[in-house]
Design a protein around this motif. Sequence first.
Motif, PDB file in Angstrom:
ATOM      1  N   ARG A 289      -0.444  17.884   9.813  1.00 54.69           N
ATOM      2  CA  ARG A 289      -0.687  16.593   9.925  1.00 54.69           C
ATOM      3  C   ARG A 289       0.465  15.841   9.695  1.00 54.69           C
ATOM      4  O   ARG A 289       1.417  16.149   9.121  1.00 54.69           O
ATOM      5  N   GLU A 290       0.451  14.433  10.075  1.00 55.64           N
ATOM      6  CA  GLU A 290       1.537  13.675  10.061  1.00 55.64           C
ATOM      7  C   GLU A 290       1.215  12.467   9.075  1.00 55.64           C
ATOM      8  O   GLU A 290       0.101  11.976   8.896  1.00 55.64           O
ATOM      9  N   TYR A 291       2.112  12.170   8.051  1.00 57.71           N
ATOM     10  CA  TYR A 291       1.919  11.117   7.123  1.00 57.71           C
ATOM     11  C   TYR A 291       3.150  10.297   7.109  1.00 57.71           C
ATOM     12  O   TYR A 291       4.403  10.362   7.946  1.00 57.71           O
ATOM     13  N   ILE A 292       2.892   8.993   7.091  1.00 57.33           N
ATOM     14  CA  ILE A 292       3.842   7.814   7.224  1.00 57.33           C
ATOM     15  C   ILE A 292       3.867   7.179   5.330  1.00 57.33           C
ATOM     16  O   ILE A 292       3.133   7.063   4.936  1.00 57.33           O
ATOM     17  N   LEU A 293       5.254   6.656   5.193  1.00 50.40           N
ATOM     18  CA  LEU A 293       5.411   6.371   3.813  1.00 50.40           C
ATOM     19  C   LEU A 293       6.369   5.310   3.742  1.00 50.40           C
ATOM     20  O   LEU A 293       7.410   5.212   4.591  1.00 50.40           O
ATOM     21  N   VAL A 294       6.090   4.097   3.203  1.00 47.36           N
ATOM     22  CA  VAL A 294       7.109   2.961   2.861  1.00 47.36           C
ATOM     23  C   VAL A 294       7.164   2.625   1.642  1.00 47.36           C
ATOM     24  O   VAL A 294       6.150   2.816   0.760  1.00 47.36           O
ATOM     25  N   THR A 295       8.551   2.817   1.106  1.00 48.14           N
ATOM     26  CA  THR A 295       8.871   2.511  -0.337  1.00 48.14           C
ATOM     27  C   THR A 295       9.787   1.328  -0.372  1.00 48.14           C
ATOM     28  O   THR A 295      10.892   1.346   0.543  1.00 48.14           O
TER      29      THR A 295
END
Length: 321
Positions: A289-295
């Motif tokens: 599965r693909e995940y996106i993350l913004v910090t």
Amino acid sequence: MRRKKKKIGCLLCTLLCTLGLVLCCGAAAVLFPGGWAHLSQAFGGGDGAAASKAGAETDQLPADSEIYSAHVLLMDLQSGRTIYSRSAHEKACPASLAKMLTVLCAIEACDDLDQQVTLTGGDFKDLKAEGASVAGFLKNESVTLRDLLYGTMLPSGADAAQALANHLFGSQKAMVEQMNQLAASIGMADSHFANVTGLHDRKLYTTAADMCRFLRYALQNETFREIFTARRYTVPATNLHTEGFTVRSLLFDQLPDAAFPGGEILGGKTGFTDEAGLCLASLAEKDGREYILVTLGAPGDHNTEAYNIEDALTLYTACPA
């Protein structure tokens, strides 16, 4: 009469206790979820950003882990389900994450990425005074728009970003207008862009939730995804770089290893200004599965530990299997 009142009082007490038990159980299910699988279910499916905004934010993490960034949103790319959120709807400075919009607007405005342009003095205006990062292009150099796209994304070149604006839109102001139109069209209601470089401006702001919304939209564009996930790109020979030169991803240059338990970071865009702190938008794959993350808003700078990247490795590793 006294016995009847006593019976009524006992009945009311029983009902209140039962109601309190039900409410407490419901609260416990949300406040004390059994691990990451339950945590993600608490946010619900569909539009993860909307679920987070409704109040389903939490700082609960696996034991012995720490998140440094002030604003975080981790999302399942396909479903849009929020996995982890912290102050994701609070406004913050995006720094060079703004260049992602610069790149996508340029892609959408261009029919021929191999079109040649010649850089002028205006493409480098104020960059030295601002201490902006550059890709290494030169005044009077003839390059392709493709070269400028990679130069904007990978080494975060403000020279390349301003050249895209000037040569595709006629001015940076015109491109900024297009960036804000794009943001509005995809529902980035808490964002406003003031330049194409991400250099600090009081009128430049976004949220982790808005940037996740953008990234989920942008990654549907094959050209954007290809650039976003590239580790390096070689600019072919030009009139001023006769042997060409190579630009590299700032993210991958700082990553000791893109792999983490069960997965791999596929690509990303870093950002930093004194006001914004260390920022990162990234894409990872784990267990298919693909995940996106913004910090946004991690402490430190280019001379400290890369706390934005540490956060990414911590959160991606903890994603539910």
